[in-house]
Design a protein around this motif. Sequence first.
Motif, short mmCIF file in Angstrom:
data_model
loop_
_atom_site.label_atom_id
_atom_site.label_comp_id
_atom_site.label_asym_id
_atom_site.label_seq_id
_atom_site.Cartn_x
_atom_site.Cartn_y
_atom_site.Cartn_z
N THR A 290 0.83 -1.21 0.00
CA THR A 290 0.00 0.00 0.00
C THR A 290 0.86 1.26 0.00
O THR A 290 0.60 2.21 -0.75
CB THR A 290 -0.93 0.01 1.23
N ALA A 291 1.89 1.27 0.83
CA ALA A 291 2.76 2.45 0.92
C ALA A 291 3.47 2.70 -0.40
O ALA A 291 3.60 3.86 -0.85
CB ALA A 291 3.77 2.27 2.05
N ASN A 292 3.91 1.63 -1.06
CA ASN A 292 4.64 1.82 -2.31
C ASN A 292 3.72 2.15 -3.47
O ASN A 292 4.11 2.89 -4.38
CB ASN A 292 5.47 0.57 -2.61
N TRP A 293 2.49 1.63 -3.44
CA TRP A 293 1.51 2.06 -4.44
C TRP A 293 1.22 3.56 -4.29
O TRP A 293 1.10 4.29 -5.28
CB TRP A 293 0.22 1.26 -4.30
N TYR A 294 1.10 4.00 -3.05
CA TYR A 294 0.85 5.42 -2.76
C TYR A 294 2.01 6.28 -3.27
O TYR A 294 1.79 7.34 -3.88
CB TYR A 294 0.66 5.59 -1.26
N LEU A 295 3.26 5.81 -3.05
CA LEU A 295 4.42 6.54 -3.57
C LEU A 295 4.36 6.64 -5.09
O LEU A 295 4.58 7.71 -5.66
CB LEU A 295 5.71 5.83 -3.15
N TRP A 296 4.09 5.50 -5.74
CA TRP A 296 4.04 5.50 -7.20
C TRP A 296 2.95 6.45 -7.69
O TRP A 296 3.14 7.20 -8.66
CB TRP A 296 3.77 4.09 -7.71
N ARG A 297 1.81 6.42 -7.03
CA ARG A 297 0.70 7.28 -7.46
C ARG A 297 1.08 8.75 -7.36
O ARG A 297 0.86 9.51 -8.32
CB ARG A 297 -0.53 7.00 -6.59
N ARG A 298 1.62 9.15 -6.22
CA ARG A 298 1.91 10.58 -6.03
C ARG A 298 3.10 11.05 -6.86
O ARG A 298 3.11 12.19 -7.35
CB ARG A 298 2.18 10.85 -4.55
N LEU A 299 4.11 10.21 -7.03
CA LEU A 299 5.34 10.64 -7.69
C LEU A 299 5.31 10.44 -9.20
O LEU A 299 6.01 11.14 -9.94
CB LEU A 299 6.55 9.91 -7.11
N PHE A 300 4.51 9.49 -9.68
CA PHE A 300 4.55 9.17 -11.10
C PHE A 300 3.19 9.27 -11.78
O PHE A 300 3.08 9.88 -12.85
CB PHE A 300 5.14 7.77 -11.31
N ARG A 301 2.14 8.69 -11.21
CA ARG A 301 0.84 8.75 -11.87
C ARG A 301 0.28 10.16 -11.86
O ARG A 301 -0.18 10.68 -12.89
CB ARG A 301 -0.15 7.80 -11.21
N ASP A 302 0.30 10.82 -10.67
CA ASP A 302 -0.31 12.15 -10.56
C ASP A 302 0.51 13.24 -11.23
O ASP A 302 0.01 14.36 -11.40
CB ASP A 302 -0.51 12.50 -9.08
N ALA B 218 9.55 -1.04 -7.44
CA ALA B 218 9.56 -2.49 -7.24
C ALA B 218 10.99 -3.03 -7.26
O ALA B 218 11.37 -3.86 -6.42
CB ALA B 218 8.72 -3.17 -8.31
N GLY B 219 11.79 -2.54 -8.20
CA GLY B 219 13.18 -3.00 -8.29
C GLY B 219 14.00 -2.62 -7.08
O GLY B 219 14.86 -3.39 -6.62
N GLY B 220 13.74 -1.44 -6.53
CA GLY B 220 14.46 -1.02 -5.33
C GLY B 220 14.21 -1.96 -4.16
O GLY B 220 15.14 -2.34 -3.44
N GLN C 58 27.28 -9.84 -2.07
CA GLN C 58 26.77 -8.99 -0.98
C GLN C 58 27.12 -7.53 -1.22
O GLN C 58 26.29 -6.64 -1.02
CB GLN C 58 27.35 -9.45 0.36
N ARG C 59 28.34 -7.29 -1.67
CA ARG C 59 28.79 -5.91 -1.88
C ARG C 59 28.04 -5.27 -3.05
O ARG C 59 27.70 -4.08 -3.02
CB ARG C 59 30.30 -5.88 -2.14
N VAL C 60 27.78 -6.05 -4.10
CA VAL C 60 27.06 -5.52 -5.26
C VAL C 60 25.64 -5.13 -4.87
O VAL C 60 25.12 -4.09 -5.31
CB VAL C 60 27.04 -6.57 -6.40
N LEU C 61 25.01 -5.94 -4.04
CA LEU C 61 23.62 -5.70 -3.67
C LEU C 61 23.46 -4.68 -2.56
O LEU C 61 22.44 -3.98 -2.49
CB LEU C 61 22.97 -7.02 -3.23
N ALA C 62 24.45 -4.59 -1.66
CA ALA C 62 24.27 -3.82 -0.42
C ALA C 62 24.07 -2.33 -0.68
O ALA C 62 23.15 -1.73 -0.11
CB ALA C 62 25.47 -4.04 0.50
N TRP C 63 24.90 -1.73 -1.51
CA TRP C 63 24.82 -0.28 -1.69
C TRP C 63 23.46 0.16 -2.24
O TRP C 63 22.76 0.96 -1.59
CB TRP C 63 25.96 0.21 -2.58
N TRP D 200 18.26 2.31 -0.98
CA TRP D 200 16.85 2.42 -1.34
C TRP D 200 15.97 2.31 -0.09
O TRP D 200 14.95 2.99 0.02
CB TRP D 200 16.44 1.36 -2.35
N MET D 201 16.36 1.45 0.86
CA MET D 201 15.60 1.33 2.10
C MET D 201 15.46 2.68 2.78
O MET D 201 14.37 3.09 3.19
CB MET D 201 16.28 0.34 3.05
N ALA D 202 16.58 3.40 2.89
CA ALA D 202 16.55 4.71 3.53
C ALA D 202 15.78 5.72 2.68
O ALA D 202 14.97 6.50 3.19
CB ALA D 202 17.97 5.20 3.78
N LEU D 203 16.03 5.70 1.38
CA LEU D 203 15.39 6.68 0.50
C LEU D 203 13.87 6.51 0.49
O LEU D 203 13.13 7.49 0.52
CB LEU D 203 15.94 6.53 -0.92
#
Length: 419
Positions: free
Chosen positions: A15-27, A44-46, A66-71, A76-79
């Motif tokens: 729900t939270a990510n759908w809301y983000l997509w709606r406000r940042l991209f759909r709207d 979704a990829g993040g 691990q190093r390739v994925l971690a950064w 993205w978690m923080a962002l």
Amino acid sequence: MVILFVLLVLAVLVTANWYLWRRLFRDTTQAPGLVRRAGAVLIAGGWVLTVTALVAERTGAPFWLQRVLAWPGFLWMALSIYLLLAVVAGEVVRPLLRRFLERRAGAETAVRQPEPEPVPAGTAPTPDHDPEQDAEPPAAGPPSLPSRRLFVSRVVGGTAAALAVGTVGYGTYGVLNGPTVKRVTVPLAKLPRAAHGYRIAVVSDIHLSPVLGRGFAQKVVDTINGTQPDLIAVVGDLVDGSVKDLGPAAAPLAGLRARHGSYFVTGNHEYFSGAEQWIEEVRRLGLRPLENARTELAHFDLAGVNDVSGEDEGQGPDFVKALGDRDTARACVLLAHQPVQIHDAVEHGVDLQLSGHTHGGQLWPGNLIASAANPTLAGLERYGDTQLYVSRGAGAWGPPTRVGAESDITVIELASTQA
């Protein structure tokens, strides 16, 4: 119950990510197209990267992976946290901005359309005269409601994105730049006058990992050595990974220098990373592990207990073993990773407990959750005759980012009340 909890968490995330997509991209777009699809892939990829990074770290995947994925995954978690907070805050701004634009458009329309001048009595237009020729061309009216909504959505969405990126960028720079030094004076009634001014460098939660590696460890060591302490206390959560993967990153710890040595106690993350192997590794690097043990220094006792997470492996804290037969007339400083261990420390007459674990919340408003789960979030507090000092930690878990909880290394200066 576990399944229901997992389903609830998934529902909230979706729900939270759908809301983000709606406000940042759909709207912010007029019709379906490339931008909306790219936004869905980005969000979704993040999260795919975030979950994969966490799984790779816990399952001991190849370190290069691990190093390739971690950064990207952890950033993205923080962002995503601050994107969500900024977009939610934008809901307050959105109607205000829309109302402002409507009033401005209404005022401009009124100015551009003055009342027609009265025609004097007895004056009639000539047959060849067209009144419309004298009229000014119609002024552009206010933008339509859909275009106004689109404009507001773009302003709010763009501002939210900029604020989130700036916040995470600044918080990440603060971590990678290394911890700052705090100095705190702690008076102890039992401390003899000869020990007045004794300095203990306290560092916790370094969290060496696929993100924070050897270079970060060297910054921590250089910062600690620069304080010229009498004793160094490493109070847990040194690593997030195995000795095999992170042994080279921890190597700079061999350069720690203090008159009376360096000591180490386990944190909960050591028990996710092979605690026995890490205890042997830090011993090899010159630190002395205090596994439910005590050493008698010249002017006070220094004790350490294992973290409570060790209970699952039969290696939990044992306060009786560490403190049971000591001379209670001597001052006692206890190293214990989690602040919740303060209640046992009080029962055993400890004068000062040094802890970490909380990160000070690390990512605001995480401090609200951390405060609810710990007796002290950060800093110095008194519990009866026992004082507790909690460091915010030197590193970071997950995202190499801190917001509202600056990383630190603390120099505790013991003060004798007899001095």
